[in-house]
Design an enzyme around this catalytic site. Structure first.
Site, PDB file in Angstrom:
ATOM      1  CD1 TRP A  12      -2.602   1.628   2.297  1.00  0.00           C
ATOM      2  CD2 TRP A  12      -3.009   1.462   0.002  1.00  0.00           C
ATOM      3  NE1 TRP A  12      -3.518   2.384   1.874  1.00  0.00           N
ATOM      4  CE2 TRP A  12      -3.989   2.368   0.423  1.00  0.00           C
ATOM      5  CE3 TRP A  12      -3.099   0.989  -1.353  1.00  0.00           C
ATOM      6  CZ2 TRP A  12      -4.735   2.880  -0.382  1.00  0.00           C
ATOM      7  CZ3 TRP A  12      -3.621   1.857  -2.205  1.00  0.00           C
ATOM      8  CH2 TRP A  12      -4.802   2.690  -1.693  1.00  0.00           C
ATOM      9  CB  ALA A 137      -1.574  -2.153  -3.108  1.00  0.00           C
ATOM     10  CE  LYS A 188     -10.954  -3.755   5.155  1.00  0.00           C
ATOM     11  NZ  LYS A 188      -9.984  -4.002   4.016  1.00  0.00           N
ATOM     12  CG  ASN A 253      -8.161  -9.781   6.259  1.00  0.00           C
ATOM     13  OD1 ASN A 253      -7.710 -10.126   7.362  1.00  0.00           O
ATOM     14  ND2 ASN A 253      -7.764  -8.597   5.687  1.00  0.00           N
ATOM     15  CD  GLU A 278      -3.501  -4.973   8.788  1.00  0.00           C
ATOM     16  OE1 GLU A 278      -4.266  -4.700   7.619  1.00  0.00           O
ATOM     17  OE2 GLU A 278      -2.617  -4.070   9.198  1.00  0.00           O
TER      18      GLU A 278
HETATM   19  N1  LIG Z   1      -2.540  -3.602   0.399  1.00  0.00           N
HETATM   20  C1  LIG Z   1      -3.726  -3.040   0.199  1.00  0.00           C
HETATM   21  O1  LIG Z   1      -4.206  -3.187  -0.677  1.00  0.00           O
HETATM   22  C2  LIG Z   1      -4.070  -2.079   1.371  1.00  0.00           C
HETATM   23  C3  LIG Z   1      -5.086  -0.977   0.892  1.00  0.00           C
HETATM   24  C4  LIG Z   1      -5.603  -0.166   1.583  1.00  0.00           C
HETATM   25  C5  LIG Z   1      -4.911  -0.214   3.218  1.00  0.00           C
HETATM   26  N2  LIG Z   1      -4.078  -1.218   3.514  1.00  0.00           N
HETATM   27  C6  LIG Z   1      -3.668  -1.127   4.714  1.00  0.00           C
HETATM   28  O2  LIG Z   1      -2.201  -0.810   4.888  1.00  0.00           O
HETATM   29  C7  LIG Z   1      -1.304  -1.346   6.001  1.00  0.00           C
HETATM   30  C8  LIG Z   1      -0.085  -1.886   5.250  1.00  0.00           C
HETATM   31  O3  LIG Z   1      -0.701  -2.888   4.199  1.00  0.00           O
HETATM   32  P1  LIG Z   1       0.222  -3.529   3.080  1.00  0.00           P
HETATM   33  O4  LIG Z   1      -0.449  -4.136   2.246  1.00  0.00           O
HETATM   34  O5  LIG Z   1       1.013  -2.247   2.411  1.00  0.00           O
HETATM   35  O6  LIG Z   1       1.171  -4.630   3.863  1.00  0.00           O
HETATM   36  P2  LIG Z   1       2.268  -5.493   3.533  1.00  0.00           P
HETATM   37  O7  LIG Z   1       2.002  -6.962   4.000  1.00  0.00           O
HETATM   38  O8  LIG Z   1       2.940  -5.327   2.201  1.00  0.00           O
HETATM   39  O9  LIG Z   1       3.685  -4.662   4.408  1.00  0.00           O
HETATM   40  C9  LIG Z   1       4.527  -5.446   4.613  1.00  0.00           C
HETATM   41  C10 LIG Z   1       5.892  -4.316   4.766  1.00  0.00           C
HETATM   42  O10 LIG Z   1       5.612  -4.066   6.252  1.00  0.00           O
HETATM   43  C11 LIG Z   1       6.978  -3.293   6.450  1.00  0.00           C
HETATM   44  N3  LIG Z   1       7.577  -4.048   7.661  1.00  0.00           N
HETATM   45  C12 LIG Z   1       8.190  -5.463   8.168  1.00  0.00           C
HETATM   46  N4  LIG Z   1       8.181  -5.269   9.234  1.00  0.00           N
HETATM   47  C13 LIG Z   1       8.350  -3.931   9.959  1.00  0.00           C
HETATM   48  C14 LIG Z   1       8.544  -3.635  11.055  1.00  0.00           C
HETATM   49  N5  LIG Z   1       9.009  -4.390  12.042  1.00  0.00           N
HETATM   50  N6  LIG Z   1       8.167  -2.343  11.318  1.00  0.00           N
HETATM   51  C15 LIG Z   1       7.555  -1.656  10.341  1.00  0.00           C
HETATM   52  N7  LIG Z   1       7.566  -1.838   9.063  1.00  0.00           N
HETATM   53  C16 LIG Z   1       7.601  -3.165   8.957  1.00  0.00           C
HETATM   54  C17 LIG Z   1       7.779  -3.612   5.396  1.00  0.00           C
HETATM   55  O11 LIG Z   1       7.745  -2.482   4.607  1.00  0.00           O
HETATM   56  C18 LIG Z   1       7.185  -4.611   4.470  1.00  0.00           C
HETATM   57  O12 LIG Z   1       7.163  -4.660   3.302  1.00  0.00           O
HETATM   58  C19 LIG Z   1      -2.326  -2.225   6.544  1.00  0.00           C
HETATM   59  O13 LIG Z   1      -2.876  -1.955   7.657  1.00  0.00           O
HETATM   60  C20 LIG Z   1      -3.377  -2.550   5.397  1.00  0.00           C
HETATM   61  O14 LIG Z   1      -4.553  -2.792   6.061  1.00  0.00           O
HETATM   62  C21 LIG Z   1      -3.473  -1.922   2.492  1.00  0.00           C
END
Ligand SMILES: NC(=O)c1ccc[n+]([C@@H]2O[C@H](COP(=O)([O-])OP(=O)(O)OC[C@H]3O[C@@H](n4cnc5c(N)ncnc54)[C@H](O)[C@@H]3O)[C@@H](O)[C@H]2O)c1
Length: 335
Positions: A12, A137, A188, A253, A278
């Site tokens: 994201w 994303a 959700k 999820n 999550e």
């Molecule tokens: N992916 C989506 O489509 C999307 C869309 C809207 C909201 N979100 C929300 O955004 C948030 C991030 O989602 P995502 O899909 O990018 O997750 P993701 O699973 O891709 O994130 C993994 C990332 O977390 C980071 N990370 C790993 N260990 C860490 C640590 N110890 N401390 C800090 N950062 C660390 C690293 O950058 C790693 O690439 C989530 O809460 C998700 O619900 C995601």
């Protein structure tokens, strides 16, 4: 042009980095994982979004101070379980009045706090806002039309965030209801696990529609009891995000739920999905909140029983179908 620091380079964070860069802003990206930064510097690609080409002038750094200093906007995009630890690291570099927009979704299991509440606690000097909605994303990174809502304590901050993110493929609305936006976005994920379980059991569209409709009824009941506004749960961060999460294969999820519906344990399912699911953390928090606010959440209860008490998914569905007879909506009088 604004200077923007992105804290967290998962899927994201990177989809939003490219969106903001394409909107003409200067973007600096930080990750807690040095190998992730190195990979992006060297390949200009991200491992979870292989089609996304990262622009030459985007800055990738392990230096949090560099990411935060002199920025007009900071975006926190780490998974919810890392929000508090990351905010603690951000604290020494955060200036008074800094706008920090959180785009992660979740509730802290131990404190039952929303993520913006955590950011406010750890960064008391910041102006904390949120951005949420039905926005995978994978689709934003392909510039597919997407909508979100920016929530902030002042209209000025919400409109500022709106102006930075808005593009012909990313439409942003504004709202003062930060709490309602965050509760919709995190709860959700629990209903998405249930929708996945139903898919894994081989149930059909009727079941999915039932879970989405009764799911938003549960989310709205708890959300309004906690102070969120009912309109928000009928909006993009409420029903909008619930629909996309329950229907899309992009939802980790839902994918974890499908595996559990097919008979895998929670551990086996999360290992196979290979990403932070999550909804599993939010499920416990949602159950605790429903008890605290004395709100009935039968789907959340059954998801918890499947996840943590070894109840079979088919038995959980049967118990949902056969629970006490009730009315659909408590606020429509019979006359
Ligand atoms: N992916 C989506 O489509 C999307 C869309 C809207 C909201 N979100 C929300 O955004 C948030 C991030 O989602 P995502 O899909 O990018 O997750 P993701 O699973 O891709 O994130 C993994 C990332 O977390 C980071 N990370 C790993 N260990 C860490 C640590 N110890 N401390 C800090 N950062 C660390 C690293 O950058 C790693 O690439 C989530 O809460 C998700 O619900 C995601």
């Amino acid at each position: 042009m604004a200077k923007i620091g992105i804290i967290g380079s998962g899927s994201w964070g990177m989809a939003l980095s490219v969106l903001l860069y394409n909107n003409g802003h200067e973007v600096t990206v930080w990750s807690a994982l040095p190998e992730e930064i190195r990979e992006m510097q060297q390949t200009h690609r991200h491992h979870t979004l292989p089609d996304l080409v990262l622009p030459d002038h985007m800055v990738f750094t392990e230096d949090l101070e560099e990411t935060m200093t002199g920025k007009d906007l900071l975006v926190t995009a780490v998974p919810s379980v890392y929000v508090r630890s990351t905010a603690k690291r951000m604290n020494p570099f955060c200036r008074y009045g800094q706008v920090v927009v959180n785009v992660a979704k979740g509730i802290e299991e131990s404190s039952l706090m929303t993520l913006s509440e955590i950011l406010e606690e750890e960064l008391p000097m910041a102006d904390v806002a949120v951005l949420s909605g039905p926005s995978h994303a994978e689709e934003v990174s392909k510039s597919l039309p997407t909508t979100c809502v920016a929530g902030a304590t002042t209209r000025k901050t919400a409109e500022y965030i709106q102006s930075l993110f808005m593009s012909e493929v990313f439409r942003v609305y504004t709202s003062p209801d930060i709490l309602g936006i965050e509760l919709g976005g995190s709860l959700k994920n629990v209903i998405a696990l249930a929708a996945g379980i139903a898919d894994g059991l081989g149930y059909g569209d009727n079941t999915k529609a039932a879970l989405i409709t009764r799911g938003i009824a549960e989310i709205s009941r708890l959300g309004t009891a906690m102070g969120g506004k009912i309109q928000t749960f009928g909006g993009l961060s409420g029903i909008g995000d619930l629909i996309v999460t329950c229907a899309s294969m992009h939802s980790r999820n839902r994918r974890a739920g499908i595996l559990m519906g097919q008979g895998k344990t929670m551990e086996e399912a999360t290992n196979e999905v290979k990403m932070v699911v999550e909804g599993i953390y939010s499920a416990k928090a949602a159950l605790a909140l429903s008890e605290k606010y004395e709100v009935s959440m039968p789907i959340v209860e059954q998801v918890n029983a499947v996840l943590f008490e070894g109840k079979s998914a088919s038995e959980a569905v049967r118990d949902l179908m056969l629970r006490d007879k009730t009315i659909e909506s408590s606020d429509i009088p019979w006359e």
